[in-house]
Design an enzyme around this catalytic site. Structure first.
Site, PDB file in Angstrom:
ATOM      1  N   HIS A 306       0.766  -1.353   0.243  1.00 24.43           N
ATOM      2  CA  HIS A 306      -0.036  -0.047   0.248  1.00 24.43           C
ATOM      3  C   HIS A 306       0.725   0.637   0.328  1.00 24.43           C
ATOM      4  O   HIS A 306       1.073   1.781  -1.082  1.00 24.43           O
ATOM      5  CB  HIS A 306      -0.998   0.140   1.307  1.00 24.43           C
ATOM      6  CG  HIS A 306      -1.507   1.502   1.369  1.00 24.43           C
ATOM      7  ND1 HIS A 306      -3.150   1.520   0.779  1.00 24.43           N
ATOM      8  CD2 HIS A 306      -0.931   2.397   2.091  1.00 24.43           C
ATOM      9  CE1 HIS A 306      -3.137   3.196   1.373  1.00 24.43           C
ATOM     10  NE2 HIS A 306      -2.308   3.528   1.874  1.00 24.43           N
ATOM     11  N   GLU A 307       1.632   1.463   1.069  1.00 23.94           N
ATOM     12  CA  GLU A 307       2.644   2.020   1.098  1.00 23.94           C
ATOM     13  C   GLU A 307       4.107   2.898  -0.334  1.00 23.94           C
ATOM     14  O   GLU A 307       3.734   4.181  -0.895  1.00 23.94           O
ATOM     15  CB  GLU A 307       3.124   2.373   2.183  1.00 23.94           C
ATOM     16  CG  GLU A 307       3.109   2.406   3.403  1.00 23.94           C
ATOM     17  CD  GLU A 307       2.041   3.726   3.601  1.00 23.94           C
ATOM     18  OE1 GLU A 307       2.765   4.825   3.203  1.00 23.94           O
ATOM     19  OE2 GLU A 307       1.543   3.541   4.539  1.00 23.94           O
ATOM     20  N   HIS A 310       1.702   4.049  -3.055  1.00 27.31           N
ATOM     21  CA  HIS A 310       1.564   5.774  -2.898  1.00 27.31           C
ATOM     22  C   HIS A 310       2.876   6.590  -3.573  1.00 27.31           C
ATOM     23  O   HIS A 310       2.569   7.159  -4.583  1.00 27.31           O
ATOM     24  CB  HIS A 310       1.542   6.016  -1.658  1.00 27.31           C
ATOM     25  CG  HIS A 310       0.248   6.648  -0.569  1.00 27.31           C
ATOM     26  ND1 HIS A 310      -1.018   6.925  -1.033  1.00 27.31           N
ATOM     27  CD2 HIS A 310       0.129   5.926   0.232  1.00 27.31           C
ATOM     28  CE1 HIS A 310      -1.760   6.657  -0.100  1.00 27.31           C
ATOM     29  NE2 HIS A 310      -0.916   5.837   0.558  1.00 27.31           N
ATOM     30  N   GLU A 386      -6.014   6.769  -0.757  1.00 31.99           N
ATOM     31  CA  GLU A 386      -5.447   6.171  -0.437  1.00 31.99           C
ATOM     32  C   GLU A 386      -6.515   5.049  -0.684  1.00 31.99           C
ATOM     33  O   GLU A 386      -6.005   3.637  -0.959  1.00 31.99           O
ATOM     34  CB  GLU A 386      -6.379   5.806   1.417  1.00 31.99           C
ATOM     35  CG  GLU A 386      -5.642   7.269   1.655  1.00 31.99           C
ATOM     36  CD  GLU A 386      -4.179   6.519   2.229  1.00 31.99           C
ATOM     37  OE1 GLU A 386      -4.118   5.066   2.824  1.00 31.99           O
ATOM     38  OE2 GLU A 386      -3.231   7.040   2.311  1.00 31.99           O
TER      39      GLU A 386
END
Length: 446
Positions: A306-307, A310, A386
């Protein structure tokens, strides 16, 4: 006649007092709006006493009740500390210079910080600090802040003084350079003053992190574990660095096998961490599993997916661009407004127009309406980012692990899974848990 006379009196007020009155009116309007939103969310905390059906098989009633009580206490604390900040801000912030203002703020904020740490966080099992550690940390933070803030502010004021008609361009370029330098050196030189960073040991987790980073061309150079457990049991993970020098930082509280708190739980339960669990009752093993903090390696990888999403989707760069566009606009408007004497008179400066006071007045008060709108827009954008990062983790095949990781992190941090829609829309930079789980659900089942 009395009413019309009052209106005439208001109209005949000086421009300075009308400006000051408008600033105060907006400040209190924002505070009342925030209070209204908080009361809506507080009603959710009070009335939602049962685990939502979607989480019935995942979140136990005890954890749900703990998170509910935790958020209730934090909402009460936020109300009173916010009320105090509102009163304190309108009285003092235009009357003191930078060092005195920050010192005053640090001293007056100390009781609230102490209460939050040693009452709210302690009551709900998050605080890991001693009073001595807390005070030492607070003093260190104040000194480090002043070592950065005072020289930077002095240089900024000097640039504004000598910059001529286009000083706002030079001031913006200066703050851009400072922000980039601070982002670059923070994790290597500033953060280690407060926390211990150690390289993640060689092993399966590190290998899998490196493989995942390589698969998306993330230029990873180092992976650190930070000892966050000496402060709090809250968990986190982030990456930093520019160009081909990226580092990943994992809080030890995020890692199930590294968390010191898990060892404490095993000792309290009487289980030996070195055995295979043979001879321990099923009840004890179930209790330890329920209380255990952090994520398994697969779930940690999903969180990092997920990070890294970004980064891959350009969210970091987009946020920097938006921030700098906003900074340039603010300095431009500051250049337009700084010559207005009535702004200084409205805040009690009749004979002089200090640049620092002008900065405080314009950036903190005059820009308040703009900042509120911008903050909301950035919150909406953040939520969109997100969801996109979650979707990126899906593409990496991490949907199932991310699903369980989000639930564990929500449980570990006592996040309340139910939110008032208006409060959530205005305040939450991350989508509520149930919305993220719903977005991941279909992919998880595939």
């Amino acid at each position: 006649m009395g009413m019309w006379a009052s209106l005439d009196a208001v109209w005949e007020m000086s421009a300075e007092r009308r400006i000051f009155g408008a600033v105060l009116l907006f400040s209190w309007t924002v505070y009342l709006w925030e209070t209204f939103l908080a009361r809506r969310q507080r009603r959710i905390y009070k009335t939602t006493t049962h685990v939502p059906l979607e989480l019935g098989q995942i979140m136990d009633s005890e954890t749900f009740e703990k998170s509910r009580l935790y958020q209730l206490d934090k909402s009460t604390f936020s109300f009173w500390s916010g009320l105090y900040s509102e009163v304190e801000g309108t009285i003092t912030q235009s009357l003191v210079f930078l060092l005195l203002a920050t010192l005053f703020s640090a001293l007056t904020g100390l009781p609230w910080s102490l209460y939050n740490t040693f009452v709210i966080e302690e009551k709900h099992g998050f605080n890991q600090q001693t009073l001595g550690f807390f005070m030492k940390d607070a003093i260190k933070k104040f000194i480090v802040t002043q070592c950065i803030l005072l020289p930077v502010s002095s240089l900024l004021l000097y640039i504004i003084k000598i910059g001529g008609d286009y000083f706002f361009i030079y001031a913006w370029l200066f703050t851009l350079v400072v922000s980039l330098v601070l982002v670059t050196i923070y994790a290597d030189y500033i953060a280690p003053l407060f926390d211990k960073f150690t390289p993640l040991p060689e092993g399966k987790l590190k290998q899998e992190i490196e493989i995942m980073a390589k698969s998306i061309d993330f230029p990873l150079t180092k992976v650190y574990v930070v000892q966050g457990s000496k402060r709090s049991s809250h968990s986190n993970a982030y990456f930093y660095g520019f160009f081909k020098n990226k580092r990943i930082v994992l809080f030890d509280t995020l890692l199930e096998e590294y968390s010191v708190l898990n060892k404490d739980i095993q000792e309290e339960s009487g289980m030996e961490p070195c055995n295979d669990g043979e001879g321990d009752s099923e009840e004890i093993k179930a209790e330890v599993k329920n209380k255990k903090q952090g994520c398994k390696n697969e779930e940690v990888l999903a969180v990092l997916g997920h990070e890294l999403g970004h980064w891959k989707l350009g969210h970091t760069v987009k946020n920097i661009i938006i921030s700098q566009m906003n900074s340039f606009l603010c300095f431009f408007l500051f250049a337009v407004l700084i010559g207005r004497k009535e702004l200084f008179v409205a805040f009690g400066f009749y004979d002089s127009q200090p640049t620092l006071i002008g900065l405080l007045i314009i950036f903190q008060f005059i820009f308040s309406p703009y900042n509120e709108v911008l903050s909301f827009c950035l919150t909406v954008l953040s939520r969109r980012f997100e969801f996109q990062a979650d979707a990126f983790a899906k593409k990496l095949g991490k949907a199932k692990d991310l699903y369980s990781a989000l639930i564990k992190l929500n449980k570990d941090n006592l996040g309340f899974p139910v939110s008032d829609w208006l409060f959530s829309m205005w305040h939450y930079s991350h989508p509520p848990l149930l919305e993220r789980l719903q977005a991941l659900k279909n992919s998880k089942q595939d």
